[in-house]
Design an enzyme around this catalytic site. Structure first.
Site, mmCIF file in Angstrom:
data_model
loop_
_atom_site.group_PDB
_atom_site.id
_atom_site.type_symbol
_atom_site.label_atom_id
_atom_site.label_comp_id
_atom_site.label_asym_id
_atom_site.label_seq_id
_atom_site.Cartn_x
_atom_site.Cartn_y
_atom_site.Cartn_z
ATOM 1 N N GLY A 17 0.823 -1.208 0.000
ATOM 2 C CA GLY A 17 0.000 0.000 0.000
ATOM 3 C C GLY A 17 0.853 1.253 0.000
ATOM 4 O O GLY A 17 1.998 1.246 0.446
ATOM 5 N N GLY A 122 4.557 -7.988 3.284
ATOM 6 C CA GLY A 122 4.449 -8.659 1.992
ATOM 7 C C GLY A 122 5.613 -8.350 1.075
ATOM 8 O O GLY A 122 6.232 -9.245 0.493
ATOM 9 N N ASP A 145 0.685 0.479 9.854
ATOM 10 C CA ASP A 145 0.223 -0.326 10.990
ATOM 11 C C ASP A 145 1.284 -0.480 12.073
ATOM 12 O O ASP A 145 0.977 -0.885 13.192
ATOM 13 C CB ASP A 145 -0.211 -1.716 10.520
ATOM 14 C CG ASP A 145 -1.511 -1.695 9.744
ATOM 15 O OD1 ASP A 145 -2.183 -0.638 9.739
ATOM 16 O OD2 ASP A 145 -1.869 -2.722 9.137
ATOM 17 N N GLU A 240 -9.678 -1.594 12.055
ATOM 18 C CA GLU A 240 -10.424 -2.366 11.065
ATOM 19 C C GLU A 240 -10.371 -3.871 11.330
ATOM 20 O O GLU A 240 -11.264 -4.617 10.927
ATOM 21 C CB GLU A 240 -9.881 -2.083 9.658
ATOM 22 C CG GLU A 240 -8.422 -2.488 9.474
ATOM 23 C CD GLU A 240 -7.871 -2.139 8.103
ATOM 24 O OE1 GLU A 240 -8.657 -1.720 7.237
ATOM 25 O OE2 GLU A 240 -6.657 -2.306 7.907
ATOM 26 N N HIS A 289 -8.336 5.438 3.433
ATOM 27 C CA HIS A 289 -7.072 5.796 2.784
ATOM 28 C C HIS A 289 -6.615 7.226 3.076
ATOM 29 O O HIS A 289 -5.518 7.609 2.656
ATOM 30 C CB HIS A 289 -7.185 5.562 1.279
ATOM 31 C CG HIS A 289 -7.191 4.100 0.923
ATOM 32 N ND1 HIS A 289 -8.312 3.331 1.047
ATOM 33 C CD2 HIS A 289 -6.199 3.289 0.505
ATOM 34 C CE1 HIS A 289 -8.028 2.088 0.690
ATOM 35 N NE2 HIS A 289 -6.753 2.040 0.370
#
Length: 366
Positions: A17, A122, A145, A240, A289
């Protein structure tokens, strides 16, 4: 110009992201490399830019003008596709050997001496697989995060928290004006660092995070207790990835074969449940976002700069298969193998949580 090092050509890739500070890292790498007499090549669209047809561009110091404060990434990024190393609920996937071979052929064709991979779990998992296949690669940790275990902090986190605190500040006045419960949903897939730190700094009354499965009775008890004290409004912040103890994550579980599941919806559910159980008008705001965009904070700018410079220094020392990490004494190299698949979560008995509880903040866990 320092000519003591052999001239190199290094590649730079941003994956996962988007995140505040990506451009600041690129800027630091290009400038530090240029002062070593090295060339920098940007890979467009994540690792996919190394596949045929390649998408690359040379990066000069002149190209770096204005990037320190610019959000996003000038190289673009990707969070799905053939280089997706994380799928479903954080499952690790081995990248197809033919994909890695094609990318390595193009890497060699570009004449690159090393690759700097800037990303989260990732992206760095792919970097580790590349290293295991003989690639000269180093990593820079990025995720809002803040859940990579091998570094005290990732860049982008401070900016995301600042965004969430600003939202809580704004919601405080409207909640108080209308005697409402305002629920703010923020990012945080597996770890609730954004919700916890923003909740503490922004005056939240309830903080709901993935680490502590919550129950609605406990949340409503907190709201009713505030009513008894004459406090007719409540601020709730929810990550979330948070969920009630008797319920799975709220997510889109379909079509996640080349990416992690897409989370979202817990904030709206929390608001609906609170209103149904207490009769209090409750509204939900999802930051989404907004947390990923905009100008990075001063802390993120200097952290990005330090990470970028250190990545160049690791290449100069041939410290491949390593990631730049923030430690208690500064920036240091850690093994990529120690940086991935190890999520750093908010500790139940940690000082941050204990401070919040001492202030009467509820985590909805009874």
């Amino acid at each position: 110009m320092n000519t003591t090092h052999k001239k190199k050509k290094i590649g730079i890739v941003t994956g996962g992201g988007d995140c505040p500070g990506l451009n600041a890292v690129i800027r630091a790498i290009v400038k530090a490399a240029a002062l070593q007499g090295w060339e920098s090549i940007g890979i467009h669209g994540g690792y996919d830019g190394l596949l045929t047809p390649m998408k690359t561009r040379p990066l000069s110091i002149k190209d770096m003008d204005g990037l320190l404060v610019r959000g996003g990434t000038i190289l673009g990024t990707a969070s799905s596709g053939p280089f997706s190393a994380k799928t479903g609920q954080g499952k690790t996937r081995q990248i197809d050997s033919s994909i890695l071979a094609q990318a390595k052929t193009n890497f060699d064709r570009l004449g690159l001496s090393a690759l700097v991979a800037i990303g989260g779990d990732g992206t760095l998992t792919v970097a580790l697989q590349m290293h295991e296949h003989g690639w000269p690669v180093v990593g820079v940790p990025k995720t809002i995060d803040n859940d990579l275990d091998a570094t005290l902090m990732t860049f982008g986190f401070d900016t995301a928290v600042s965004c969430a605190v600003d939202a809580l500040d704004r919601l405080h006045s409207t909640a108080q004006s209308h005697d409402r419960v305002m629920v703010l949903e923020v990012m945080g897939r597996y770890a609730g660092w954004i919700a916890t730190q923003a909740g503490l700094a922004g005056g939240a009354d309830v903080i709901l995070i993935p680490e502590f499965p919550f129950n609605y009775d406990a949340v409503c008890r907190k709201i009713n207790a505030r009513e008894t004290e004459g406090k007719l409004f409540t601020l709730v912040i929810v990550a979330e990835g948070a969920s009630p103890a008797d319920q799975d994550l709220i997510a889109d579980f379909a079509n996640h074969t080349d990416r992690e599941i897409r989370l979202g919806g817990i904030g709206e559910q929390v608001a609906e449940e609170i209103q149904s159980r207490t009769g209090k008008e409750s509204r939900c705001v999802v930051l989404g976002h907004l947390q990923r965009g905009g100008t990075p904070t001063q802390f993120d700018r200097q952290l990005c700069t330090r990470f970028g410079v250190y990545a160049v220094q690791m290449i100069a020392r041939n410290q491949f298969g390593m990631m730049a990490a923030l430690t208690g004494t500064g920036i240091a190299p850690v093994l990529l193998a120690d940086a991935v698949d190890r999520i750093r979560t908010v500790p139940r008995e940690g000082e941050l949580v204990m401070t919040a509880r001492a202030l009467g903040i509820s985590f909805g866990d009874g």
